[in-house]
Write an enzyme that holds these catalytic residues in place. Structure first.
Site, PDB file in Angstrom:
ATOM      1  N   THR A 174      36.954  34.278  42.506  1.00 34.44           N
ATOM      2  CA  THR A 174      36.393  35.683  42.332  1.00 34.44           C
ATOM      3  C   THR A 174      35.008  35.801  43.175  1.00 34.44           C
ATOM      4  O   THR A 174      34.231  34.800  43.108  1.00 34.44           O
ATOM      5  CB  THR A 174      36.203  36.179  41.043  1.00 34.44           C
ATOM      6  OG1 THR A 174      37.817  36.413  40.782  1.00 34.44           O
ATOM      7  CG2 THR A 174      35.617  37.354  40.882  1.00 34.44           C
ATOM      8  N   VAL A 203      47.515  42.404  37.837  1.00 37.65           N
ATOM      9  CA  VAL A 203      46.089  43.110  38.116  1.00 37.65           C
ATOM     10  C   VAL A 203      45.480  41.959  36.826  1.00 37.65           C
ATOM     11  O   VAL A 203      45.835  41.822  35.504  1.00 37.65           O
ATOM     12  CB  VAL A 203      46.049  44.418  37.598  1.00 37.65           C
ATOM     13  CG1 VAL A 203      44.523  44.760  37.433  1.00 37.65           C
ATOM     14  CG2 VAL A 203      46.496  45.020  38.408  1.00 37.65           C
ATOM     15  N   ASP A 205      41.450  40.426  35.006  1.00 36.13           N
ATOM     16  CA  ASP A 205      40.313  41.087  34.461  1.00 36.13           C
ATOM     17  C   ASP A 205      39.481  41.862  35.385  1.00 36.13           C
ATOM     18  O   ASP A 205      38.774  42.689  34.785  1.00 36.13           O
ATOM     19  CB  ASP A 205      39.896  39.892  33.742  1.00 36.13           C
ATOM     20  CG  ASP A 205      39.073  38.726  34.636  1.00 36.13           C
ATOM     21  OD1 ASP A 205      39.835  38.457  35.340  1.00 36.13           O
ATOM     22  OD2 ASP A 205      37.828  38.378  34.434  1.00 36.13           O
ATOM     23  N   THR A 225      34.430  35.362  36.023  1.00 31.67           N
ATOM     24  CA  THR A 225      35.419  34.810  37.026  1.00 31.67           C
ATOM     25  C   THR A 225      36.065  33.516  36.264  1.00 31.67           C
ATOM     26  O   THR A 225      35.517  32.819  35.469  1.00 31.67           O
ATOM     27  CB  THR A 225      34.700  34.108  38.175  1.00 31.67           C
ATOM     28  OG1 THR A 225      35.852  33.156  38.729  1.00 31.67           O
ATOM     29  CG2 THR A 225      33.703  33.289  37.768  1.00 31.67           C
ATOM     30  N   GLY A 226      37.416  33.700  36.268  1.00 32.26           N
ATOM     31  CA  GLY A 226      38.242  32.720  35.759  1.00 32.26           C
ATOM     32  C   GLY A 226      39.623  33.106  35.435  1.00 32.26           C
ATOM     33  O   GLY A 226      40.069  33.942  36.007  1.00 32.26           O
ATOM     34  N   GLY A 228      42.078  35.053  34.308  1.00 32.46           N
ATOM     35  CA  GLY A 228      42.128  36.456  33.928  1.00 32.46           C
ATOM     36  C   GLY A 228      42.751  37.148  32.633  1.00 32.46           C
ATOM     37  O   GLY A 228      41.936  38.033  32.007  1.00 32.46           O
TER      38      GLY A 228
HETATM   39  N1  ASP Z   1      39.322  36.161  37.158  1.00 36.09           N
HETATM   40  C1  ASP Z   1      40.346  36.315  38.426  1.00 36.09           C
HETATM   41  C2  ASP Z   1      41.387  36.935  38.001  1.00 36.09           C
HETATM   42  O1  ASP Z   1      42.163  36.422  37.262  1.00 36.09           O
HETATM   43  C3  ASP Z   1      40.282  35.348  39.281  1.00 36.09           C
HETATM   44  C4  ASP Z   1      39.067  34.469  39.180  1.00 36.09           C
HETATM   45  O2  ASP Z   1      37.953  34.696  38.662  1.00 36.09           O
HETATM   46  O3  ASP Z   1      38.982  33.127  39.420  1.00 36.09           O
HETATM   47  O4  ASP Z   1      42.286  37.611  38.887  1.00 36.09           O
END
Ligand code: ASP
Length: 309
Positions: A174, A203, A205, A225-226, A228
């Site tokens: 992200t 969808v 986070d 980021t992570g 979600g």
């Molecule tokens: N948080 C983002 C999602 O889950 C992906 C990411 O940040 O790596 O869409």
């Protein structure tokens, strides 16, 4: 004049063991370009909202990062993008979910905030709002990268064979930015293609205010980021602000608690960037790395990928 800016290019970094010198240099250069785009706004006395938009646009335009050009593919080999912006002075926010077409999804999110009465739009009307705002659109060939397409094929193969994904960070990525401008206002922006092989219509986070994106002058601005789904269930971004307001924790303590104590033990691989009203910056992550960078007025910009989160 005092201002602060932090950016991330996702916690879904390439494993250190697989990173080449060439790729590492390209990531650092991409982060530096985004920091420069955001700092140009802040240095001129511009608003935090404009700075985070400019930084995120630079990351969306760079095919190395999972947002805009270079977004990951769904299980049906389509790209569906999520983005959000939030302004700390007013708590105004705008977001889009599952869109494809606008060159810079973060600008579409801003158009929702600035030209509609709503916070989150999906579907054809999200695109209509972006079009009415005069935003540039691109075709599929612009957004496509072979690396993301190969990653989808690998992921589908792993799923077919029933093997789990050893490194959860390999599925995501992200981009985001948080800033405190010289007037003391905070803002956050986040943009993503989501997770590789996600279900169509999923969808994450990123466009959920309080989960992946949050800003309030009274506490902090946060971009996550992570994984979600976990960030949504733990209301990650808003939780950093809540800990500061209700427990009186510092930005650093609140951000670390959310990433290490709330998310990490609950399958919430990832991290966040945050800035507070005094311009302090925190960038904790619980994955192997997080593409990130930060600067404060009068200080040299710093970019990093691995190391302590
Ligand atoms: N948080 C983002 C999602 O889950 C992906 C990411 O940040 O790596 O869409």
């Amino acid at each position: 004049m005092t201002y602060s800016l932090a950016i991330h290019g996702g916690a879904g970094t390439i494993l250190k063991s697989r990173m080449t010198n060439e790729a590492e240099a390209a990531y650092h250069a991409g982060l530096a370009t985004a920091l420069a785009a955001g700092e140009a706004v802040l240095k001129a006395g511009g608003p935090a909202l404009e700075a985070v938009t400019a930084a995120v646009c630079a990351l969306e335009d760079n095919p190395l990062f999972n947002a805009g050009r270079g977004a990951v593919f769904t299980s049906e080999a389509k790209q569906e993008m999520d983005a959000a912006v939030m302004e700390g002075a007013t708590r105004r926010a705008g977001a889009v979910g599952g869109i494809f077409g606008p060159k810079n999804p973060v600008r579409a999110a801003r158009a929702v905030m600035e030209t509609t009465d709503h916070v989150l739009l999906i579907g054809p009307n999200a695109l209509a709002v972006a079009r009415a705002a005069g935003l540039p659109f691109e075709e599929a060939a612009y957004f496509f990268t072979q690396a993301r397409r190969d990653a989808l094929d690998r992921m589908l193969e792993l799923k077919r064979s029933g093997e789990g994904v050893a490194d959860p960070a390999s599925r995501h990525g992200t981009v985001g930015a948080v800033a405190r401008d010289s007037a003391g206002n905070l803002a956050a922006a986040t943009s993503t293609g989501g997770m590789t092989a996600k279900s169509p219509g999923r969808v994450g986070d990123t466009p959920v205010i309080g989960a992946g994106t949050f800003a309030d002058n009274a506490s902090c601005a946060v971009s996550c980021t992570g994984h979600g789904e976990v960030f949504i269930r733990w209301t990650a971004a808003a939780e950093v602000s809540a800990r500061m307001r209700h427990l009186g924790e510092s930005l650093e303590a609140a951000a670390r608690h959310v990433v290490m104590e709330d998310l990490a033990p609950n399958d919430g691989s990832g991290g966040l960037i945050a800035v507070d009203a005094a311009g302090n910056i925190s960038m904790p992550f619980n994955s192997e790395g997080m593409y990130r960078g930060s600067l404060r007025a009068g200080e040299a910009p710093v970019t990093a990928i691995y190391g302590e989160g």
